[in-house]
Scaffold this motif. Structure first.
Motif, PDB file in Angstrom:
ATOM      1  N   PRO A  91       3.741   7.493 -32.094  1.00 15.20           N
ATOM      2  CA  PRO A  91       4.139   8.188 -33.323  1.00 15.20           C
ATOM      3  C   PRO A  91       3.301   9.448 -33.543  1.00 15.20           C
ATOM      4  CG  PRO A  91       3.791   5.848 -33.733  1.00 15.20           C
ATOM      5  CD  PRO A  91       3.283   6.126 -32.346  1.00 15.20           C
ATOM      6  N   THR A  92       3.941  10.453 -34.132  1.00 12.00           N
ATOM      7  CA  THR A  92       3.229  11.667 -34.529  1.00 12.00           C
ATOM      8  C   THR A  92       3.139  11.666 -36.051  1.00 12.00           C
ATOM      9  OG1 THR A  92       5.202  13.035 -34.775  1.00 12.00           O
ATOM     10  CG2 THR A  92       4.234  12.908 -32.556  1.00 12.00           C
ATOM     11  N   ARG A  93       2.574  12.694 -36.629  1.00 13.87           N
ATOM     12  CA  ARG A  93       2.459  12.751 -38.084  1.00 13.87           C
ATOM     13  C   ARG A  93       3.785  13.078 -38.764  1.00 13.87           C
ATOM     14  NH1 ARG A  93       1.887  17.801 -39.953  1.00 13.87           N
ATOM     15  NH2 ARG A  93       1.423  19.441 -38.465  1.00 13.87           N
ATOM     16  N   LEU A  94       4.832  13.457 -37.991  1.00 13.94           N
ATOM     17  CA  LEU A  94       6.169  13.677 -38.547  1.00 13.94           C
ATOM     18  C   LEU A  94       6.986  12.414 -38.325  1.00 13.94           C
ATOM     19  CD1 LEU A  94       7.023  17.324 -37.399  1.00 13.94           C
ATOM     20  CD2 LEU A  94       5.992  16.556 -39.543  1.00 13.94           C
ATOM     21  N   SER A  95       7.447  11.816 -39.383  1.00  9.44           N
ATOM     22  CA  SER A  95       8.168  10.552 -39.326  1.00  9.44           C
ATOM     23  C   SER A  95       9.347  10.624 -38.359  1.00  9.44           C
ATOM     24  CB  SER A  95       8.673  10.192 -40.723  1.00  9.44           C
ATOM     25  OG  SER A  95       9.458   9.035 -40.679  1.00  9.44           O
ATOM     26  N   CYS A 128       9.374  11.380 -35.227  1.00  7.18           N
ATOM     27  CA  CYS A 128       9.116  12.234 -34.067  1.00  7.18           C
ATOM     28  C   CYS A 128       8.056  11.535 -33.213  1.00  7.18           C
ATOM     29  CB  CYS A 128       8.644  13.611 -34.515  1.00  7.18           C
ATOM     30  SG  CYS A 128       8.464  14.799 -33.174  1.00  7.18           S
ATOM     31  N   ASP A 161      10.087  19.795 -39.759  1.00  6.28           N
ATOM     32  CA  ASP A 161      10.870  18.795 -40.500  1.00  6.28           C
ATOM     33  C   ASP A 161      11.710  19.478 -41.573  1.00  6.28           C
ATOM     34  OD1 ASP A 161      11.895  16.575 -41.810  1.00  6.28           O
ATOM     35  OD2 ASP A 161       9.970  15.525 -41.907  1.00  6.28           O
ATOM     36  N   SER A 177      12.280  13.542 -46.674  1.00  7.30           N
ATOM     37  CA  SER A 177      11.146  13.122 -45.850  1.00  7.30           C
ATOM     38  C   SER A 177       9.829  13.472 -46.529  1.00  7.30           C
ATOM     39  CB  SER A 177      11.222  13.818 -44.489  1.00  7.30           C
ATOM     40  OG  SER A 177      10.032  13.610 -43.756  1.00  7.30           O
ATOM     41  N   SER A 178       8.843  12.602 -46.382  1.00  7.31           N
ATOM     42  CA  SER A 178       7.512  12.890 -46.928  1.00  7.31           C
ATOM     43  C   SER A 178       6.836  14.040 -46.182  1.00  7.31           C
ATOM     44  CB  SER A 178       6.630  11.642 -46.863  1.00  7.31           C
ATOM     45  OG  SER A 178       6.436  11.254 -45.511  1.00  7.31           O
ATOM     46  N   THR A 179       7.372  14.413 -45.018  1.00  2.66           N
ATOM     47  CA  THR A 179       6.802  15.519 -44.247  1.00  2.66           C
ATOM     48  C   THR A 179       7.732  16.739 -44.231  1.00  2.66           C
ATOM     49  OG1 THR A 179       7.629  14.532 -42.191  1.00  2.66           O
ATOM     50  CG2 THR A 179       5.354  14.032 -42.814  1.00  2.66           C
ATOM     51  N   GLN A 221       6.830  20.426 -43.075  1.00  8.96           N
ATOM     52  CA  GLN A 221       5.650  20.397 -42.220  1.00  8.96           C
ATOM     53  C   GLN A 221       6.062  20.546 -40.765  1.00  8.96           C
ATOM     54  OE1 GLN A 221       2.928  17.152 -43.021  1.00  8.96           O
ATOM     55  NE2 GLN A 221       3.502  17.139 -45.182  1.00  8.96           N
ATOM     56  N   LEU A 276       4.801  20.321 -36.453  1.00  6.64           N
ATOM     57  CA  LEU A 276       3.966  19.683 -35.443  1.00  6.64           C
ATOM     58  C   LEU A 276       3.989  20.580 -34.221  1.00  6.64           C
ATOM     59  CD1 LEU A 276       2.539  17.029 -34.339  1.00  6.64           C
ATOM     60  CD2 LEU A 276       4.806  16.404 -33.506  1.00  6.64           C
TER      61      LEU A 276
END
Length: 178
Positions: free
Chosen positions: A5-9, A11, A86, A91-93, A96, A98
């Motif tokens: 997992p990355t910091r983007l949900s 992705c 994103d 989405s919470s991101t 944002q 990456l």
């Protein structure tokens, strides 16, 4: 094959099976059963590749609904700075980005969910990028965000861009359908 997992949900960084010996390398870029176990796409509708010279930026591309798609990308030759933005308003991101380096010498890639724009900067001469997507190309749903409009420092002042990519609207003017 490892999916990280990355910091983007949604992705995921893909770390494939990679073997190297005196003959060269062997890389397994996709494994249907492993993807199915994780609830990831296994039905790819198109597969293609691009070649780019050092200093080229391609992006930030996506398709709008109902032709939006998941995308699986790999660098098959050279190195790129691969970038995802994103665009999913719930989405919470949202908004944002990456940026990860994909290197053919490692064989790694990215699995990009629907609702994200994708692009890359070629860091080496003669880059080859491979793509798998879950929908076929639909010109009326082809869209993009201008490469320099969402806060990423690409590390290059004068990239080589297509006229199409240079004309994409800035992120601030974008009305997301996702």
């Amino acid at each position: 094959m490892e999916l990280v997992p990355t910091r983007l949900s949604g992705c995921l960084q893909v770390r494939p099976f990679f073997a190297k010996d005196d003959r060269g390398t062997f890389v397994k870029t996709f494994h249907a059963e492993r993807f199915e176990e994780l609830g990831l796409p296994v039905s790819w509708r198109e597969e293609y590749y691009s070649t780019s010279h050092q200093g080229v930026i391609r992006g930030m591309h996506f398709q709008t609904p109902p032709h939006d798609h998941e995308k699986l990308v790999y660098c098959q030759q050279g190195r790129v700075l691969d970038v995802v933005l994103d665009l999913r308003t719930q989405s919470s991101t949202f908004g944002q980005h990456l940026a990860v380096e994909l290197d053919a010498a490692r064989g790694d890639g990215l699995l990009i969910p629907k609702g994200m724009a994708h692009g890359f900067l070629a860091l080496t001469p003669d880059v080859i990028m491979a793509y798998k997507v879950t929908t076929t190309y639909a010109p009326a749903h082809d869209a993009g965000i201008r490469w320099d409009s969402f806060g990423l420092d690409w590390g290059i002042e004068h990239p080589v861009l297509s006229a199409r990519d240079a004309a994409h609207p800035p992120f601030a003017d974008f009305q997301s359908p996702f």
